[in-house]
Design a protein around this motif. Structure first.
Motif, PDB file in Angstrom:
ATOM      1  N   ARG A 191       8.175 -18.279  43.321  1.00  0.00           N
ATOM      2  CA  ARG A 191       7.468 -19.246  44.146  1.00  0.00           C
ATOM      3  C   ARG A 191       7.989 -20.616  43.755  1.00  0.00           C
ATOM      4  O   ARG A 191       7.637 -21.145  42.698  1.00  0.00           O
ATOM      5  N   SER A 192       8.883 -21.153  44.569  1.00  0.00           N
ATOM      6  CA  SER A 192       9.384 -22.481  44.263  1.00  0.00           C
ATOM      7  C   SER A 192       9.302 -23.327  45.529  1.00  0.00           C
ATOM      8  O   SER A 192       9.162 -22.803  46.629  1.00  0.00           O
ATOM      9  N   ARG A 193       9.350 -24.642  45.353  1.00  0.00           N
ATOM     10  CA  ARG A 193       9.171 -25.521  46.506  1.00  0.00           C
ATOM     11  C   ARG A 193      10.360 -25.446  47.449  1.00  0.00           C
ATOM     12  O   ARG A 193      10.219 -25.588  48.641  1.00  0.00           O
ATOM     13  N   GLU A 194      11.538 -25.243  46.880  1.00  0.00           N
ATOM     14  CA  GLU A 194      12.696 -24.957  47.713  1.00  0.00           C
ATOM     15  C   GLU A 194      13.212 -23.593  47.302  1.00  0.00           C
ATOM     16  O   GLU A 194      13.256 -23.278  46.112  1.00  0.00           O
ATOM     17  N   PHE A 195      13.543 -22.764  48.268  1.00  0.00           N
ATOM     18  CA  PHE A 195      14.196 -21.505  47.905  1.00  0.00           C
ATOM     19  C   PHE A 195      15.252 -21.154  48.939  1.00  0.00           C
ATOM     20  O   PHE A 195      15.288 -21.719  50.032  1.00  0.00           O
ATOM     21  N   LEU A 196      16.146 -20.249  48.559  1.00  0.00           N
ATOM     22  CA  LEU A 196      17.216 -19.795  49.457  1.00  0.00           C
ATOM     23  C   LEU A 196      16.776 -18.504  50.128  1.00  0.00           C
ATOM     24  O   LEU A 196      16.094 -17.687  49.513  1.00  0.00           O
ATOM     25  N   TYR A 215      15.497 -25.874  34.793  1.00  0.00           N
ATOM     26  CA  TYR A 215      14.514 -26.704  35.482  1.00  0.00           C
ATOM     27  C   TYR A 215      15.164 -28.023  35.876  1.00  0.00           C
ATOM     28  O   TYR A 215      16.233 -28.380  35.373  1.00  0.00           O
ATOM     29  N   THR A 216      14.526 -28.781  36.752  1.00  0.00           N
ATOM     30  CA  THR A 216      15.100 -30.046  37.203  1.00  0.00           C
ATOM     31  C   THR A 216      14.046 -31.134  37.137  1.00  0.00           C
ATOM     32  O   THR A 216      12.889 -30.863  36.822  1.00  0.00           O
ATOM     33  N   SER A 217      14.452 -32.344  37.454  1.00  0.00           N
ATOM     34  CA  SER A 217      13.481 -33.438  37.461  1.00  0.00           C
ATOM     35  C   SER A 217      12.602 -33.412  38.713  1.00  0.00           C
ATOM     36  O   SER A 217      11.701 -34.225  38.851  1.00  0.00           O
ATOM     37  N   VAL A 218      12.882 -32.500  39.628  1.00  0.00           N
ATOM     38  CA  VAL A 218      11.999 -32.368  40.798  1.00  0.00           C
ATOM     39  C   VAL A 218      11.072 -31.185  40.551  1.00  0.00           C
ATOM     40  O   VAL A 218      11.515 -30.043  40.509  1.00  0.00           O
ATOM     41  N   LYS A 219       9.801 -31.448  40.407  1.00  0.00           N
ATOM     42  CA  LYS A 219       8.842 -30.383  40.112  1.00  0.00           C
ATOM     43  C   LYS A 219       8.922 -29.259  41.146  1.00  0.00           C
ATOM     44  O   LYS A 219       8.945 -29.513  42.349  1.00  0.00           O
ATOM     45  N   GLY A 220       8.969 -28.015  40.630  1.00  0.00           N
ATOM     46  CA  GLY A 220       8.952 -26.881  41.548  1.00  0.00           C
ATOM     47  C   GLY A 220      10.291 -26.548  42.159  1.00  0.00           C
ATOM     48  O   GLY A 220      10.401 -25.616  42.953  1.00  0.00           O
ATOM     49  N   CYS A 221      11.324 -27.338  41.839  1.00  0.00           N
ATOM     50  CA  CYS A 221      12.672 -27.014  42.309  1.00  0.00           C
ATOM     51  C   CYS A 221      13.514 -26.643  41.102  1.00  0.00           C
ATOM     52  O   CYS A 221      13.349 -27.195  40.020  1.00  0.00           O
ATOM     53  N   MET A 222      14.427 -25.690  41.279  1.00  0.00           N
ATOM     54  CA  MET A 222      15.210 -25.227  40.143  1.00  0.00           C
ATOM     55  C   MET A 222      16.695 -25.341  40.443  1.00  0.00           C
ATOM     56  O   MET A 222      17.112 -25.430  41.581  1.00  0.00           O
ATOM     57  N   VAL A 223      17.478 -25.346  39.372  1.00  0.00           N
ATOM     58  CA  VAL A 223      18.923 -25.165  39.493  1.00  0.00           C
ATOM     59  C   VAL A 223      19.187 -23.678  39.334  1.00  0.00           C
ATOM     60  O   VAL A 223      18.752 -23.075  38.359  1.00  0.00           O
ATOM     61  N   ILE A 224      19.865 -23.081  40.289  1.00  0.00           N
ATOM     62  CA  ILE A 224      20.302 -21.701  40.105  1.00  0.00           C
ATOM     63  C   ILE A 224      21.685 -21.762  39.481  1.00  0.00           C
ATOM     64  O   ILE A 224      22.637 -22.241  40.096  1.00  0.00           O
ATOM     65  N   LYS A 225      21.778 -21.324  38.238  1.00  0.00           N
ATOM     66  CA  LYS A 225      23.020 -21.439  37.470  1.00  0.00           C
ATOM     67  C   LYS A 225      23.996 -20.306  37.824  1.00  0.00           C
ATOM     68  O   LYS A 225      23.635 -19.372  38.552  1.00  0.00           O
TER      69      LYS A 225
END
Lengths: 479, 479
Positions: free
Chosen positions: A156-161, A34-44
C-alpha cells in the motif's frame, strides 16, 4: 563470522513479528529504499528486476489474447472524474490534486490518475463510432497515485506501478467473457510463474470496484494467514458508456452503447512473493520470476583456477538458458551465502580449490537447502532440472500451507474463535445480505474475500444470521 | 475510389505546410489522439508499439553497459527541488504542483518530476558511503511533466515518456567517460535502428542543461531543414554532490565527493522518425523499428484459396523472423494499400487469385515503391533481404538530405541569407562568447545546436563578430 551473523540477525523472525519481518526483508534484500516523500518508495534494482519479469511475462500473455498497449495522460480534469457517480465517490477522497502549472494557477484542477477508467471512456467516446471499431482491447503500464493514510512498501503506497486494461465491446456477453478471460490470465500467471496458488471468484457488492457491475478477483493467502487481493477484473456493463456517451452504430443501423471491462495487477505482487514464499533467511524467489536464478560463489577465489572455472561455468549455464551471476566481491563466502539467501536466489553453486581438483561444484537449493555434488559437465542440465523442481516445490508448499490454513466453519461462534486463533481463510455460508457482511466485518475485522467460482456446500444456513444460504464465501482478514 | 482518395488527400502536402503535414500524419497514421487535458496526448497502439521497440532496443544496449533499472517517485518536495541553485532556476518555472492530497492541503507542495536529478541525488546521498558502493549506474523509464505553453504531439508535450539515466562515480574521468559512452549509445541507436544520421557534439554553455558542467548532444536534421535535439548526456562534475552531500570514503580513508552524469531520450524520437523519413503518403518506418514490417494485402480475398495462402505466407514469414500481419478487413485493396503506406509499414505483399495461379506474390517497397514479383518459396528470404536494403537506403537517403542541407558559411550576411533561404544546418566559426550567440539567435532565430566533436576549419574568424575563432559550430533553427 560476526558480520555474517549480523546480516541474518538483522531480520526479525517471522514468528515474533511478521510485519517487522516483512519490512526487514524488503530492506535487507535491497528491494526498496524509503524517500523524502511519505508513502512513496524507490524500487531498487533487485526489486525492479522482479517487476520487469512480471511485466514481460504478463505482457506476453496479454498480447496473446489480442491486447494492444497505449499510454494515456497521468492527469484527469476534475470534471471528467466526476462523470460517473459511483466512481468519483470511490476515488475522489484519495486523489492528489494539481492546482498549479508553471507559474499560473490552473482554471480547473487536475487529479493525478488513481486509475484511468474516465480517460479511457473519454478516448472511446471519441474513437468508437461503428461496430467495425469494436472491440477495443487496450492496456497501459504506468504508475498511479492514491493518497493512502497508512502505507507499506509494495502493499500500500501512495504511488505504485501497475497495468490497467480497459476494453469496450459490442455485447454484454463479450464483455463478460473478456472479464473472465483476463482473470484467468492473472490466475495462471500467479500459479505458473509466481508459484502462488489463488482462489478465483466474485467480489460481493460491498467489496466491488467503484462503478463496476461485477468485480472478479484472485485471492491468495500470505504466510501469516492474512489474505491478499492479487488481481481484479471488472465488468462495467454499460454504466460508464451511458455516463460518457460511448455509442456505436450496429450492423442493423441502430445506435447502441458499448459494454466495458477493466483489469489490473500491481507491484503489490512483489509483496505477495515475499509473504508467500519468504522465510527467516529472507526472500525466496520462484525460479521463473527470479532475476538471478543461480549465484556462483567462489570459495578462496584468489586460489589458482577458481575464478577461471567460475567464468567457464557461468558461460555454460548461460548457454543452457539459466540466469546466472558470479559473486566476485571481496566478502567472505559465508557472507555471500547469506546474501544470496536473503535475496532469494533459488540456487547457489559453491566452487573452491578442492572442488576444482575433483572436477565438481556443490549446488545448494534455496527452498530446501539440499546440497548436490555435481560434476562440472553435468551442472547446466542439473541446474535447469533443479530450477524446475524448486518452482514446483514452492507452488506445492504454498498450496499445502493455504490448504492447512483454510477452515470450514458452520457457526458464528466457531467463526469468531477461528479467525482469532487460526489465521487463514474461513469458508462459510452466507445468506447474501450486506447486513451480515457488515456485522462480520465489525465483529471480526474479516471481509468477504470472494464468492468462489468453485462452490461447495459447507452447511445450509448463513454463518452469521442462520437464514438459508446458498453461497459459500471465503472470508479473511486482508492486507 | 472516392474513399481511397480521401485518405490520401487528408494529408496536407509537406511542401505546402510542413507543420500541418506533420499533424496530419500523426493523426492519420493513428499514432496519437488529443485529450481533454491541454498539451497531453494519448499514444495509440500504432504509436506506442514504436515506443516499445525503442525501449527494448535502448534498454538492451543500456544493460550491455552495466545499467540497472530502478523506479523513483513521481513527486519531488519543493525543498528538495531547490537544493541545487541552477537546476531549480531552470525547472521551477515549468513544473506542475500538487498542493492537495486526498481531502487535506499538503504542508509542503510537491512538483510532478520534470526530471529526477534531485531524487537520484537524495537516494545516492543515503546509499553511497564507501568506494565499494561505486559506481551507481541507474536508469528509469517513466513519464515526466513540463508545463509548456505551446505544445505539439511527440515534439513538445506537457507530459512525455522517456528514460533518464543517473550515475555516480568515484572520479571525474570515469564520469566523463560514462557521459560520452551513453552519447555514443544514443548515436549508434539513432543511426543503426532509427536510420537517422546524427551530429555528435557539445552544447554551448548557454544551451547546456540546468546544473550541468557539460552537456553533450546528438542533433539530427528534419525534412524541413529544422534541427531536432535527439538525445543528451550531461556531466555534472561534483556540483550536485556538493549540493546534496554525496560523499564516500575512498580506499585512502578520506572523504570525497562523487561525480555524476545523467542522460535521456524521449518519445520525441517518434516525431523525429516522422519528420526525417515521412513523405506525402504518410509515415515511413525503418524496418528495424517498425512494429509491423510487412503487411500482406489479399486481393479478392473471397476468392478460393487466397486467405489460406495468405495465412501460409504469414506463417512462413513469421518463421523467418519477419514481423508480419495480414489485412483481412473488409476494405478495398486500394484503401488497404493507402493505409499500409500511411502507417509507414516498410513492405507490402499483394496476393490475388492470379498470383495464386502463378505461385507468386508481389512485394512492394514503401521507400522506393519498387515492385518485385517473387515465387512463394522465395518470399521469406527475399522479404528479409529487402527489409535490410530498405533500412540501409533510408539511412543513406536521410544522410544525403542532411548533407545537401548543410551549408558552410563564412560571413554574417551569408549566414542570414542562408538561414532564411536554405533551411538546414549552417556550419560556421564561433569566437566562443555568448554575446555573438545571443545576437545570432536574436537576428536569425538560429541557435548553436552543438560544437561537433569532428571539427573542421571553415574560416579563421567568428561568423558574427569577426574576431579570431577556433571552434566550428552547427547552427540551426530547432524544434
Amino acid at each position: 563470522m560476526a558480520k555474517e551473523k549480523k546480516l541474518v540477525e538483522a531480520i526479525t523472525s517471522m514468528e515474533d513479528d511478521f510485519a517487522q519481518w516483512y519490512t526487514d526483508v524488503v530492506l535487507k534484500a535491497d528491494l526498496i529504499d524509503y524517500t523524502s516523500v511519505k508513502g512513496c518508495m524507490v524500487i531498487k534494482p533487485a526489486g525492479y528486476a522482479i517487476w520487469e519479469n512480471i511485466q514481460s511475462e504478463l505482457d506476453r500473455r496479454f498480447k496473446e489474447t489480442g491486447v494492444e498497449n497505449v499510454y494515456l495522460p497521468m492527469f484527469i480534469p476534475e470534471s471528467l472524474l466526476q462523470k460517473e457517480k459511483d466512481h468519483v465517490e470511490g476515488f475522489a477522497p484519495e486523489v492528489a490534486w494539481v492546482t498549479q502549472g508553471g507559474l499560473e494557477p490552473l482554471q480547473e484542477r487536475l487529479c493525478v490518475r488513481p486509475t484511468s477508467e474516465t480517460l479511457f471512456c473519454d478516448l472511446y467516446a471519441r474513437e468508437i463510432h461503428s461496430h467495425r471499431d469494436l472491440p477495443k482491447v487496450f492496456n497501459q503500464w504506468c504508475s498511479v497515485v492514491r493518497w493512502e493514510k497508512t502505507t507499506r512498501p509494495f502493499l500500500r503506497s501512495r504511488e505504485f506501478l501497475w497495468q490497467e486494461g480497459h476494453t469496450a465491446h459490442a455485447t454484454a456477453q463479450e464483455a463478460e467473457e473478456r472479464t473472465i478471460q483476463m482473470l484467468n490470465v492473472y490466475a495462471d500467471f500467479c500459479e505458473e510463474v509466481l508459484a502462488i496458488p489463488v482462489i478465483k471468484g466474485r467480489k460481493t457488492d460491498k467489496e466491488k470496484f467503484a462503478g463496476a457491475e461485477a468485480t472478479y478477483t484472485i485471492e491468495s493467502l500470505m504466510h501469516d494467514g492474512k489474505a491478499l487481493q492479487s488481481g481484479t477484473s471488472h465488468n462495467f456493463g454499460d454504466g460508464f458508456a451511458k455516463a460518457f456517451g460511448i455509442q456505436y452504430t450496429d450492423k442493423d443501423n441502430t445506435l447502441k452503447y458499448v459494454y466495458q471491462t477493466s483489469w489490473g495487477m500491481t507491484t503489490r505482487m512483489i509483496g505477495a512473493l515475499i509473504m508467500v514464499h519468504g522465510d527467516n533467511s529472507g526472500l525466496k524467489l520462484p525460479p521463473r520470476i527470479a532475476p538471478v536464478q543461480l549465484m556462483i560463489v567462489p570459495i578462496r577465489q584468489d586460489a589458482p583456477g577458481v575464478l577461471d572455472k567460475a567464468a567457464e561455468l557461468e558461460a555454460a549455464l548461460k548457454a543452457a538458458g539459466v540466469r546466472v551471476k558470479t559473486d566476485v566481491s571481496e566478502k567472505s563466502p559465508g557472507w555471500k551465502f547469506s546474501e544470496q539467501e536473503m535475496r532469494g536466489i533459488p540456487l547457489r553453486a559453491e566452487l573452491g580449490p578442492k572442488d576444482l581438483e575433483k572436477g565438481q561444484a556443490v549446488l545448494v537449493r534455496r527452498d530446501t537447502r539440499e546440497k548436490y555434488i555435481v560434476p562440472f559437465e553435468e551442472i547446466p542440465a542439473k541446474a535447469a532440472k533443479l530450477l524446475e523442481e524448486i518452482q514446483q516445490n514452492m507452488y506445492e508448499t504454498a498450496l499445502a500451507h493455504r490448504n492447512a490454513h483454510t477452515y470450514d466453519v458452520t457457526s458464528y461462534e466457531e467463526f469468531k474463535t477461528t479467525i482469532n486463533e487460526k489465521p487463514g481463510f474461513i469458508r462459510a455460508m452466507w445468506c447474501g445480505c450486506q447486513e451480515c457482511e457488515d456485522k462480520i466485518k465489525e465483529d471480526t475485522a474479516a471481509t468477504a474475500r470472494c464468492i468462489p467460482f468453485e462452490q461447495e456446500q459447507i452447511s445450509g444456513t448463513c454463518v452469521c444470521c442462520g437464514k438459508p444460504a446458498k453461497k459459500m464465501v471465503y472470508w479473511g482478514r486482508a492486507y
